[in-house]
Write an enzyme that holds these catalytic residues in place. Sequence first.
Site, PDB file in Angstrom:
ATOM      1  N   ARG A  48     -11.679   7.550   0.352  1.00 34.63           N
ATOM      2  CA  ARG A  48     -11.854   6.367   0.635  1.00 34.63           C
ATOM      3  C   ARG A  48     -10.901   5.907   2.038  1.00 34.63           C
ATOM      4  NH1 ARG A  48     -13.623   2.209  -3.842  1.00 34.63           N
ATOM      5  NH2 ARG A  48     -13.832   1.012  -1.820  1.00 34.63           N
ATOM      6  N   ASP A  56       0.921  -1.186  -0.219  1.00 31.07           N
ATOM      7  CA  ASP A  56       0.128  -0.029   0.051  1.00 31.07           C
ATOM      8  C   ASP A  56       0.919   1.415  -0.148  1.00 31.07           C
ATOM      9  OD1 ASP A  56      -2.759  -1.260   2.230  1.00 31.07           O
ATOM     10  OD2 ASP A  56      -1.981  -1.718   0.162  1.00 31.07           O
TER      11      ASP A  56
HETATM   12  C1  EPZ Z   1      -5.792  -6.185   2.195  1.00 35.25           C
HETATM   13  O1  EPZ Z   1      -6.594  -6.321   0.926  1.00 35.25           O
HETATM   14  C2  EPZ Z   1      -5.944  -4.445   2.433  1.00 35.25           C
HETATM   15  N1  EPZ Z   1      -7.341  -4.049   2.287  1.00 35.25           N
HETATM   16  C3  EPZ Z   1      -5.163  -4.035   1.182  1.00 35.25           C
HETATM   17  O2  EPZ Z   1      -5.282  -2.513   1.221  1.00 35.25           O
HETATM   18  C4  EPZ Z   1      -3.841  -4.280   1.075  1.00 35.25           C
HETATM   19  O3  EPZ Z   1      -3.114  -3.956  -0.084  1.00 35.25           O
HETATM   20  C5  EPZ Z   1      -3.774  -5.919   1.067  1.00 35.25           C
HETATM   21  O4  EPZ Z   1      -4.544  -6.446   2.286  1.00 35.25           O
HETATM   22  C6  EPZ Z   1      -2.368  -6.628   0.941  1.00 35.25           C
HETATM   23  O5  EPZ Z   1      -1.748  -6.099   2.639  1.00 35.25           O
HETATM   24  C7  EPZ Z   1      -8.087  -4.228   3.379  1.00 35.25           C
HETATM   25  O6  EPZ Z   1      -7.722  -4.481   4.439  1.00 35.25           O
HETATM   26  C8  EPZ Z   1      -9.439  -3.549   3.493  1.00 35.25           C
HETATM   27  P1  EPZ Z   1      -5.037  -9.980   0.010  1.00 35.25           P
HETATM   28  P2  EPZ Z   1      -7.033  -8.132   0.643  1.00 35.25           P
HETATM   29  O7  EPZ Z   1      -6.147 -10.846   0.293  1.00 35.25           O
HETATM   30  O8  EPZ Z   1      -7.573  -8.416   1.916  1.00 35.25           O
HETATM   31  C9  EPZ Z   1      -4.544 -12.446  -3.851  1.00 35.25           C
HETATM   32  C10 EPZ Z   1      -5.686  -0.031   0.619  1.00 35.25           C
HETATM   33  O9  EPZ Z   1      -5.219   0.470  -0.216  1.00 35.25           O
HETATM   34  N2  EPZ Z   1      -5.742 -13.117  -3.678  1.00 35.25           N
HETATM   35  O10 EPZ Z   1      -3.825 -10.075   1.272  1.00 35.25           O
HETATM   36  O11 EPZ Z   1      -7.801  -7.859  -0.515  1.00 35.25           O
HETATM   37  C11 EPZ Z   1      -4.884 -10.931  -4.335  1.00 35.25           C
HETATM   38  O12 EPZ Z   1      -5.606 -10.940  -5.465  1.00 35.25           O
HETATM   39  C12 EPZ Z   1      -5.865  -1.866   0.354  1.00 35.25           C
HETATM   40  O13 EPZ Z   1      -5.971  -0.165   1.804  1.00 35.25           O
HETATM   41  C13 EPZ Z   1      -6.262 -14.200  -4.305  1.00 35.25           C
HETATM   42  O14 EPZ Z   1      -5.546 -14.772  -5.344  1.00 35.25           O
HETATM   43  O15 EPZ Z   1      -5.489  -8.373   0.302  1.00 35.25           O
HETATM   44  C14 EPZ Z   1      -3.623 -10.367  -3.926  1.00 35.25           C
HETATM   45  O16 EPZ Z   1      -2.883 -10.302  -5.268  1.00 35.25           O
HETATM   46  C15 EPZ Z   1      -5.798  -1.993  -1.063  1.00 35.25           C
HETATM   47  N3  EPZ Z   1      -7.130 -14.903  -3.882  1.00 35.25           N
HETATM   48  C16 EPZ Z   1      -2.954 -11.054  -2.895  1.00 35.25           C
HETATM   49  O17 EPZ Z   1      -3.597 -12.176  -2.729  1.00 35.25           O
HETATM   50  C17 EPZ Z   1      -7.847 -14.389  -2.673  1.00 35.25           C
HETATM   51  O18 EPZ Z   1      -8.955 -15.185  -2.511  1.00 35.25           O
HETATM   52  C18 EPZ Z   1      -3.359 -10.102  -1.641  1.00 35.25           C
HETATM   53  O19 EPZ Z   1      -4.375 -10.036  -1.340  1.00 35.25           O
HETATM   54  C19 EPZ Z   1      -7.597 -13.394  -1.815  1.00 35.25           C
HETATM   55  C20 EPZ Z   1      -6.465 -12.699  -2.450  1.00 35.25           C
END
Ligand code: EPZ
Length: 419
Positions: free
Chosen positions: A397, A305
């Site tokens: 946001r 982030d």
């Molecule tokens: C959380 O998103 C945060 N959002 C994100 O912050 C942050 O960038 C991210 O964690 C990583 O630290 C919130 O907490 C609301 P992940 P999240 O599941 O939970 C892949 C901001 O700017 N993945 O750890 O969606 C995914 O595509 C936001 O505040 C799958 O493939 O992140 C990504 O490439 C942006 N399948 C990676 O894992 C799944 O089922 C990390 O995603 C889930 C995720």
Amino acid sequence: MEYLEIEGGRPLRGEVHIQGSKNAALPILSAVILHRGTTVLKNCPKIIDVMYMLEILKDFGCRMSWEGENLVIDASELLDSRVEECYGRQMRSSIMLLGSLLGRMKEACVSYPGGCVIGARPIDLHLAALKRLGAVFIEEPTGLKAICRQPVGTTIDLPFPSVGATENVILLAVLAEGTTILENAAREPEIVELCRFLNGMGGDIRGAGASRLEIRGVKELRDTEFTIMPDRIVAGTYMLMTAAVGGSVCLKDVPLEQLESVQSVLEKMGVHQESRGQEVQLSCTKRPRSIGELSTSPYPGFPTDLQSPLLTALSLAQGSSIVRETIFEARFKTVEELRRMGANIQIEGQKAIIQGVPRLCGTDLTARELRGGAALVLAAAAAEGSSRVYQYHYIARGYENIIRDLQSLGVVVRYSRRQ
Ligand code: EPZ
């Protein structure tokens, strides 16, 4: 159309308090519905994503009010377990209501969370993990229906330490029968905060912050009052702004123990830092230095982030740097806007090669997502001349009042709206 008008090129001077954490508040608001009673939240950031979440909780039947800065939510009576399509699409993090709706209502109906500009953002890890706890999913034209009559604890192994999937498992397992072991859990501070919140309500979760979580199901939770931790990403944004713009600032209510990876990058860049408790004084009187190579990675590594704000700072550094994005597949969209200001950044797949330039030039810029938008605000504050950053709503946001914060740090900025 709304935009920020920023006069760049002035060294920073001033101090700012860091707001409550967006990425801690959202899963905690989801967890609130697990308890048939009242929760009082302090330091909850007043940002667009929190307001969306509150609208969703109201649709479920929660009663809520702001008592001064305290948010009081009564979730005694829930009448619905459907997340309206409009909210599901607007806010991807509504997917983390799956675990708490199943835990409370035994069923849920959510729309597929859209991907966004930073990546496809699938939910396969969420669904596979919740199925292990007994959830059944039915794909419907308007979205996803889920049922889980009785969640039963088990061992779950996440292929990737997904933050959201970890949160959904915790939300369903906390009231399940038996114990759930979650291997390769996310270690982010927001996970620790969610566990601290639930344990304060009578939950029994051990190992928060480590890769192995043990969640012992309890029968019910109780009323609580909870203060949400400061936002490490907002703090890191303003720390990196000091490197990009120069000057001297004091940041208060900073969770410094969560920002070691950021502080070490700033040290390499030549930013002087003096910290006392939750307060840090930063100063940068010369052009920042480049940092060699860096990769974003899950906590405690450098946070994805802050990758865009880092690119802004490095685009003005002496020498060249390489930044690899390892979490999201499309998180370099801001680079094209930085190039329009004179930045020299080449993209090769998941690698950005940044050749620092002595100055950026202000111009009209368009934010496409939250953190990229923040990076453009930093660039505008560092650039010579004035800039307009359009699509301000993306920034709102996650940043409670970036205009107020920037002005407190000496940036000449104002909000405008044009029909
Ligand atoms: C959380 O998103 C945060 N959002 C994100 O912050 C942050 O960038 C991210 O964690 C990583 O630290 C919130 O907490 C609301 P992940 P999240 O599941 O939970 C892949 C901001 O700017 N993945 O750890 O969606 C995914 O595509 C936001 O505040 C799958 O493939 O992140 C990504 O490439 C942006 N399948 C990676 O894992 C799944 O089922 C990390 O995603 C889930 C995720």
